[in-house]
Structures are given as C-alpha cells and as structure tokens.
Design an enzyme around this catalytic site. Structure first.
Site, PDB file in Angstrom:
ATOM      1  N   GLU A  56      41.398  39.515  43.918  1.00  0.00           N
ATOM      2  CA  GLU A  56      42.832  39.809  44.027  1.00  0.00           C
ATOM      3  C   GLU A  56      43.261  40.856  42.996  1.00  0.00           C
ATOM      4  O   GLU A  56      43.995  41.787  43.311  1.00  0.00           O
ATOM      5  CB  GLU A  56      43.669  38.539  43.824  1.00  0.00           C
ATOM      6  CG  GLU A  56      43.404  37.449  44.850  1.00  0.00           C
ATOM      7  CD  GLU A  56      42.350  36.446  44.416  1.00  0.00           C
ATOM      8  OE1 GLU A  56      42.424  35.299  44.893  1.00  0.00           O
ATOM      9  OE2 GLU A  56      41.456  36.793  43.613  1.00  0.00           O
ATOM     10  N   CYS A  87      45.356  34.901  39.176  1.00  0.00           N
ATOM     11  CA  CYS A  87      45.585  35.795  40.316  1.00  0.00           C
ATOM     12  C   CYS A  87      46.927  35.522  40.982  1.00  0.00           C
ATOM     13  O   CYS A  87      47.609  36.457  41.418  1.00  0.00           O
ATOM     14  CB  CYS A  87      44.447  35.677  41.311  1.00  0.00           C
ATOM     15  SG  CYS A  87      42.893  36.333  40.659  1.00  0.00           S
TER      16      CYS A  87
END
Length: 155
Positions: A56, A87
C-alpha cells in the site's frame, strides 16, 4: 482462481510478481481514480530492507509522484490483504476514499504476519465502518497459499 474484480486481480498479479522475486510478503496494491489505474505496488520489505515498504505504501508513493500531489482524494485502493495499522493510517493521510481488501487481518496472521497483534493494540477495526470493504477473499487466499508453498520468509 481469478478475482471477480479486475483491480483486485491486478493487485494479486502484482503481489505474485513480488513474492516470486523474493521482494517480500504477498501484498499487492492498486490505486484507481475514476476507473483508471494510477499506480501499483507490492511489498518490498525484504528487497529494500525497509519495514515500511508495504504494498500500500509503495503504491501511495508512486501515485503521489505520478499525480504530483500528496492528496489522493477521489482514489480507491485495492489490496490483497487488509491493511495493517500503518498502511491504514497512510491511506487516511493520503485521503484515499475507500479501501477494498481481499484477505483479512486474521488471514495475514495465519501466514505469519503480526498485523493482528498491532491491530488489537490500536483498537481493532470497528471505527472504520464502510471505509474498508472485503472483495475476492477466496482469490486472495489462493495467493496466500501460494506464498506459503514457496517457503517465503515471514516477519
């Protein structure tokens, strides 16, 4: 098994590329805006010796450079594993509108990752409501099984 969602399939393909290169865990991500792919990324923790190089985060960094902005409003993120707390926070700081994930935090734990431990410390997911949406879990679980069979390093 193919994912039913084209963007999730691309995230799976991205993750597969990374695990077979030995870059890191089975986590691939795709950032989409208005139906167009802006960026992809996969976990490169092992390759880069960087504990923050999650799929991510790598996709966010690429998207922000490509769009020349730190504000990813209007974007959605597709990722093979439910984002860890780091994330998830990065997605929120980047103003990503919605996150679609395949495997759950518990699935991540089942293949040797510590996401669930950290998630419990931060109070779990109840506060996030519909910001996090599960899609194509079975296709992502197949990827996780593939990861286990190649004897990948867990962290």
């Amino acid at each position: 098994m193919k994912a039913s969602n084209q963007f999730m399939q691309l995230a799976i393909d991205e993750a597969r590329k990374g695990i077979h290169a030995g870059d890191g865990g089975p986590f691939g991500s795709v950032i989409v805006k208005d139906g167009s792919i802006i960026a992809t990324g996969h976990n490169t923790v092992l390759k880069d010796n960087d504990s923050t190089a999650h799929g991510e985060i790598n996709a966010i960094r690429t998207a922000e450079k490509k769009l020349d902005t730190y504000d990813l409003s209007g974007c959605e993120l597709y990722t093979t594993g439910e984002p860890c707390p780091m994330c998830l926070a990065a997605c929120m700081w980047a103003n990503i509108d919605k996150i679609y994930y395949g495997c759950t935090i518990i699935d991540n734990e089942d293949i040797g990752f510590r996401d669930a431990k950290f998630d419990r410390m931060f109070g779990n997911r109840d506060a996030f409501g519909e910001y996090l949406v599960m899609v194509d879990r079975d296709a992502c679980l197949e990827l996780f099984e593939e990861y286990k069979t190649i004897g990948a390093v867990k962290y």
